[in-house]
Design an enzyme around this catalytic site. Sequence first.
Site, short mmCIF file in Angstrom:
data_model
loop_
_atom_site.label_atom_id
_atom_site.label_comp_id
_atom_site.label_asym_id
_atom_site.label_seq_id
_atom_site.Cartn_x
_atom_site.Cartn_y
_atom_site.Cartn_z
N SER A 25 1.16 -9.87 -0.55
CA SER A 25 1.02 -8.61 -0.63
C SER A 25 1.10 -7.82 0.66
O SER A 25 1.17 -6.57 0.79
CB SER A 25 -0.42 -8.12 -1.10
OG SER A 25 -1.42 -8.72 -0.39
N LYS B 86 0.88 -1.35 0.01
CA LYS B 86 -0.02 -0.14 0.30
C LYS B 86 0.77 1.45 -0.03
O LYS B 86 0.39 2.22 -0.52
CB LYS B 86 -0.87 -0.07 1.18
CG LYS B 86 -2.00 -1.11 1.31
CD LYS B 86 -3.16 -0.53 0.40
CE LYS B 86 -4.25 -1.56 0.52
NZ LYS B 86 -5.44 -1.11 -0.41
#
Lengths: 325, 325
Positions: A310, A59
Amino acid sequence: MSRRLASLPIDLDDVHRAAERLDGVARRTPVLTSRTLDERAGTTVALKAETFQRGGAFKFRGAYNAISSLPAASRARGVCAVSSGNHAQAVAIAAGLCDVRATILMPADAPALKRVATEGYGASVIEFDRYADDRDALVIELARERGLELVHPYDNRFVMAGQGTVALELVAQVDALDVLLVPVGGGGLISGCATVFAATSPGTRVIGVEPAASDDTARSMRSGRRERVAVGATIADGQQAAIPGELTWPVVHELVAAVVTVDDDQVREAMRFCFERCKLVVEPSGATALAALLCGVVPCDGQRVGVVLSGGNVGVAGFMGIMGG
Amino acid sequence: MSRRLASLPIDLDDVHRAAERLDGVARRTPVLTSRTLDERAGTTVALKAETFQRGGAFKFRGAYNAISSLPAASRARGVCAVSSGNHAQAVAIAAGLCDVRATILMPADAPALKRVATEGYGASVIEFDRYADDRDALVIELARERGLELVHPYDNRFVMAGQGTVALELVAQVDALDVLLVPVGGGGLISGCATVFAATSPGTRVIGVEPAASDDTARSMRSGRRERVAVGATIADGQQAAIPGELTWPVVHELVAAVVTVDDDQVREAMRFCFERCKLVVEPSGATALAALLCGVVPCDGQRVGVVLSGGNVGVAGFMGIMGG
């Protein structure tokens, strides 16, 4: 560039510009391999470990690309975001680096660790009631009232392009891939990655993986239009989107080969595999793409497979709760 | 080479020869960094992550260097070792790669996971009673009876030189270090590493870290001779040596600046830090060097510090037991 690519919200140049902004700021995360994993999966697997990214997840890339691209007047006023998780920390870190004030709306019941981390990076936190309040309406209201720039977690061209730098690094780190497996929430990560692969390695099938409890993108792929779902309970809390993004969906629809789903037990198995065999801490949402490979949801025998891990933001207590459950 | 180095059991050339044998076989493990760790420790820290080594710990280096160096006749007869842990798996993997039969003595109550892993690598396992039997006598008897080559976990020049390749890689991966912190059990890893640093970077202080429950090397450093201790209970089960090795001790005594101890709570804190902030799974024995840094046992303010995370072999259930306890 083909006409179909030209009509999409972002292109490879946007990702290259993001990479320039992120150079020396984001971490070039390692690609890890494991003989045990290759044997288990019957393939050659490259794990792109965004668990080691600043803030513990991919992110940061998108948040920094978005905030560092803002005009000076917007930066002077500050940014806001709504998130209980990785996007909150990413915006807080990125804003701090850009000397921009950040205000984050977080659910009152968000894990204390995440709130403390977000505040530790210098952001102001405002609480809301996860069950009573409409978070999207709240953050839009906050942005309007205070003149803040809203940094959307995925429906933002700079965020999408920033997340695409994961793929830009990966294509430089490994030999050509037959398949790339990517976790899907709102679609920011996969739209950025699919943009890169479509332009640089069109033979690679980019496949998204959602939790079964939040299969809006998988359903949308079947119907060909954005489908809204009632989000169910899942340990993959970073992927509980109800509907694909307005900007991410056209990219996903055009460039992603398929979107599949995994259930919580499959995610747990992938987390356990990462822990015991790869010595990696991966949070549930970060492990869904690997879960699809390990559980055969996406048959990849003999193919060269890339998997994006991720994120790794799960505390010891949270991990024990998930694995013990 | 100085006279004092020349009299020691191994030298830098031995480590270079080990590196040649291990080239393309052992993993060149990554050096990881963390801004959070640097802030917490007030230093610049380079983590040498042997958790990612084949078999999940540095032990593979020494085992492979020893077995691949055996004369053909010894290889034809096979090797044996006694271990409940990482050395067992290391010997099993290394023997398999060298096409040598391996027989491993393991305690009957060793974790099933470790036994299964060892057998999975192709070794034969013989059980013994951890409390009733003398493991050293048993394995010597086994070696004699069957004509097997005993691969000692640390008191073996090839094993020591093999472990030294950890340091050889590290000096090539990072800028000059002021301090290197290394876990100490029997002394194989630290004697190899100290040999490399003494020859290539004599200004670096190499410091060993033991569990307080098994502080034989720390005591020996104080008295100047090999001291035997009654080994107490500790979660750092890979470092429960009662006395420094005959071959490792002269190297440690001559080249190691100091040996300090940490208690189990400090080890748990380091494991938690690795998990939550570095997203790394580290077993108790693998985390002791980091524990000494994080808990200020070795003050390193403003210095450039290398830390060996020596292994990551702990299952999810074992981890939960340790962290919950």
